[in-house]
Design an enzyme around this catalytic site. Sequence first.
Site, short mmCIF file in Angstrom:
data_model
loop_
_atom_site.label_atom_id
_atom_site.label_comp_id
_atom_site.label_asym_id
_atom_site.label_seq_id
_atom_site.Cartn_x
_atom_site.Cartn_y
_atom_site.Cartn_z
N ASP A 323 -2.69 -8.64 3.32
CA ASP A 323 -2.22 -9.79 4.08
C ASP A 323 -3.30 -10.86 4.18
O ASP A 323 -4.50 -10.55 4.23
CB ASP A 323 -1.83 -9.32 5.49
CG ASP A 323 -1.31 -10.45 6.35
OD1 ASP A 323 -0.25 -11.00 6.00
OD2 ASP A 323 -1.98 -10.79 7.34
N GLU A 376 -1.05 -11.38 -0.80
CA GLU A 376 -0.32 -12.46 -0.13
C GLU A 376 -1.31 -13.63 -0.06
O GLU A 376 -2.08 -13.76 0.87
CB GLU A 376 0.13 -12.03 1.26
CG GLU A 376 1.12 -13.00 1.90
CD GLU A 376 0.52 -13.79 3.05
OE1 GLU A 376 0.99 -14.92 3.28
OE2 GLU A 376 -0.40 -13.30 3.71
#
EC number: 2.4.1.18
Length: 646
Positions: A323, A376
């Site tokens: 993330d 991401e």
Amino acid sequence: MSTTTNLPVEAVFHASLLTDLDIYLFKQGSDFRLYEKLGSHGITVDGVKGTHFAVWAPNASAVSVIGDFNHWDAALNALQLRTDDSGIWEGFIADVTVGAIYKYRIVSRDGKIADKGDPFAFCSEMPPLTASRVWELDYAWNDADWMAQRGEKNRLNAPCSIYEVHLGSWRRVPEDGNRFLTYRELAEWLPRYVAELNFTHVEFMPLTEHPFYGSWGYQTVGYFAPTARYGTPQDFMLLVDTLHQHGIGVIMDWVPSHFPSDAHGLGYFDGTHLFEHADPRQGFQPEWHSSLFNYGRHEVRAFLTSSALFWLDKYHIDGLRLDAVASMLYLDYGRKEGEWIPNRNGSRENLDAITFLRNLNEAIYRDYPDTQTFAEESTAWPMVSRPGNVGGLGFGLKWNMGWMHDTLGYFSEDPLNRKYHHAQLVFSIWYAFSENFVLPLSHDEVVYGKGSLIGKMPGDEWQQFANLRLLYGYMWGHPGKKLLFMGCEFGQKREWQHDESLEWEVLQYPMHSGLRRWVEDLNRFYRSEAALYQQDFSRDGFQWMDCNYAEKSVVSFVRRGYNPDDTLLVVCNFTPVVRENYLVGVPSGGYWQEVLNSDTELYGGSGVGNFGGVEAGPVSAGDMFHSLMLRLPPLGVLFFKQGSGS
């Protein structure tokens, strides 16, 4: 079950699991199995069973283990500081067994006292309680068949269709206080549901222990512990095991970018900024009010890499999605001028983070070559999914945030205006093969006032559902792997709420159940057709038939597999107008079977189609010498397969 006893301080034996080699590698930052030696581990010393504790706190003046077994009395079980300058405190406490609850009482050199959870704990108390628990990770796995073949399942030229899940809100039990399902209950429901929908993988939003449920797991404190909200570590293993037995891979979101400043967590761990940078211009993220890891510190890199490998090792996780990678790469991420410190070259790249990411991916693919890592990463950083030895970051795949933004922006336009935004739709192909992309329609698009996916679609209810079926069909035809957030498969109407169940009740309505059936059939078709996945990351797998007819808002393209016979034509009509006698070029003559049509009545459509297929005529269209005369359904997508018989 823990044993409570009143042991004198002398009962903390000087025992160690750590070898000189362990310490050498730890200081170097290259010991990536720290979870085997640090934290709490059950051992036997001189015939006495108990637990060995080890914690890194180099700037502490004293460290004790406090817990239910010693009435939280710091005077009873003091740890000893090793003499090798590692900064590790350790000791063995007799009769402390699995289930014991504990923290470290850390006294800093300036006399301040903090009670900290164990950074290497395998299990924690149920939030909002914050203590660690002594635990063992014994489990009899039953996924040998999956593990033997998962390398083939996870290859870049294999189908990959991901169902993104937040466990706390996928399904709840309203008659029992709206409680969560447990890992074990989820193991009964989720694998079967995902298998019915023909997804190849699930992706769990972070399950690492986190104090604030509303962070959805992205504010992690327990990098080696699955959250206790849904059960024990073994319960989570059962869920993964059951998914594997259903042929479903498991990807887990993992957050190496930042961590919360909760008092029991990693922040200011030993009275100093141990895991984070001391200077807030480097160590604090103002957007998230969280701390940033110091990737320049050897021990921190080893801690994070050990966490990543831990989930692949102990929990058979098949992939990690990292993330907020952009926040790691840029020193000025989320900061104003003067709020950040340039690197040694005077620029804004975080050189330590770049090195960490490259080394992390290298370690993962070296030790677990049958898994994948996903980034991401929301900027134009080059070569994210290219090997580190050629200047890349070494990820297997990257989320295509640009495609998501542009495509949803296009679909939100009234069909009458789409001709003015045609370039926004087709732009993604210009860069589609620069990275190994995943096309995400993720949780980020259905929160914070953005509404639901179905709510983004213009028109009346029929047109909204037709648009959403068209969006999914276009997405599944487009090069790149696929990701869809839970609830989007049946057109949930309201924005996602993390403390409520999905709107399962809407499946009683034909438009919602038809959309779900469309996703099920799309996935089944996708997995059966090599043309849709084998060459996702090669220009050889894609060719426009026509992308220039903005006035009609129609595009057509061909997807190809390795075998020349594996050829599919995809035709999308982005307006609610039925297009009669529409000429579409094809690469060869013969019969082209209509194998999938989003406007089929089964899915809630109007039933406009081409009676099963069309014979290609020797009429030029675009660059092609053959063409099909088609009837294009309103707000519909058609898939044709070459040579499937007339």
